[in-house]
Write an enzyme that holds these catalytic residues in place. Structure first.
Site, short mmCIF file in Angstrom:
data_model
loop_
_atom_site.label_atom_id
_atom_site.label_comp_id
_atom_site.label_asym_id
_atom_site.label_seq_id
_atom_site.Cartn_x
_atom_site.Cartn_y
_atom_site.Cartn_z
N GLU A 185 -14.07 -73.81 -4.23
CA GLU A 185 -13.74 -72.96 -3.08
C GLU A 185 -13.60 -73.76 -1.79
OE1 GLU A 185 -15.05 -68.82 -0.88
OE2 GLU A 185 -16.54 -69.88 -2.12
N GLU A 280 -16.07 -60.26 -1.29
CA GLU A 280 -17.08 -61.05 -0.58
C GLU A 280 -16.92 -60.86 0.93
OE1 GLU A 280 -19.19 -65.27 -1.29
OE2 GLU A 280 -17.19 -65.37 -0.45
#
Length: 305
Positions: A185, A280
């Site tokens: 990420e 998220e």
């Protein structure tokens, strides 16, 4: 930044906004049509529906299913007891739901860095890979988030990149026999972080050359770092293994910021994306009203057919 604390704090401290909008009006009904599965596979997290379903995560999972969600994600899964991990896996299996990402132990942000080639950091990372295999078996997950840590500004960038690739290859060798994928990420939290763009992460995945090393494309972070979302996702498409959601600015649900999520979701659907999209982000309004509005925002953004 502690990722679990961020999400928890955003849910608990969301500020109240006006509710006299068409979006809110559409969220107040509970018809069967409102509870049908979404066109894409959005995944809420623990605490996101605590006001509607209670604090027990298992009860929240059942509520998520009833509202049309078919996956969850849980960054802190590895910190749960093995018994709870198993219960979550069993609940998901019973409902026909899927497990999204959990964060690799000790694999977050600047906790340790793989760019320096320090053996103690590599050992921490590889130990996290081994622990993730056991966690995945219990909860039914196949995806774990990896952040390689910070830059080491004493070293040339190409040397740091080679160090990261070498460490990730060792991690992939642990995960690949179990069908587990680490998703790398790139983040916008701080410029000290090594991974910053999708193109950089794409090159690293190509160099690692394993089905167990892919990109986690977090739309919130990438809007901040590089923009041009659809074009950049297209360029990195063959290495994207997971997508996360959050509007910008604010990191709240779709429709609260500048990103045209309906168009983004439509593009993902047209590309044939069958993976999970992790929610998220925080919630823009407090209490059950905020949770109802959250669902309505996803219904509106998901109505691209």
């Amino acid at each position: 930044m502690n990722r679990r604390s961020f999400v928890k704090n955003n849910v608990l401290t969301a500020t109240a906004l006006g509710m006299g909008t068409g979006l809110w009006a559409r969220s107040s009904g509970t018809t069967a049509a409102a509870d049908k599965p979404f066109n894409l596979d959005y995944a809420p997290h623990d605490g996101m529906f605590a006001n509607s379903a209670g604090k027990d995560f298992l009860d929240q999972i059942k509520y998520m299913y009833e509202r049309g969600f078919r996956s969850i994600e849980d960054n802190g899964m590895t910190s749960r007891t093995p018994e709870m991990q198993t219960k979550i896996g069993e609940a998901l299996a019973k409902l026909g739901m899927h497990m999204g990402v959990f964060v690799l132990p000790k694999g977050g942000n600047g906790a340790n860095t793989l760019a320096t080639k320090k053996q103690e950091h590599i050992d921490i990372f590889l130990d996290g890979c081994r622990k993730s295999v056991e966690t995945a078996k219990r909860c039914g997950g196949k995806l774990t988030t990896v952040v390689p840590g910070d830059f080491d500004r004493r070293l040339p960038l190409d040397i740091q990149t080679a160090n990261v690739v070498e460490a990730l290859r060792k991690g992939a060798a642990i995960l690949e026999p179990h069908g587990i994928v680490m998703v790398l990420e790139p983040l916008s939290d701080t410029p000290d972080l090594f991974l910053r763009t999708s193109a950089q992460t794409y090159a690293i995945c190509k160099a690692v050359n394993s089905p167990s090393c892919k990109i986690l494309y977090d739309i919130y972070h990438m809007q901040k770092n590089e923009g041009n979302l659809i074009t950049n996702m297209g360029l990195a498409w063959e290495e994207i293994g997971y997508v996360q959601i959050g509007d910008n600015p604010g990191r709240k649900e779709p429709t609260t910021g500048e990103i045209n999520y309906k168009n983004v979701f439509k593009w993902l659907h047209e590309k044939g994306y069958k993976g999970i999209l992790g929610m998220e982000h925080g919630i823009s309004q407090p209490g059950k009203a905020g949770e109802d509005r959250l669902i309505a925002a996803y219904r509106e953004s998901d109505a691209f057919m």
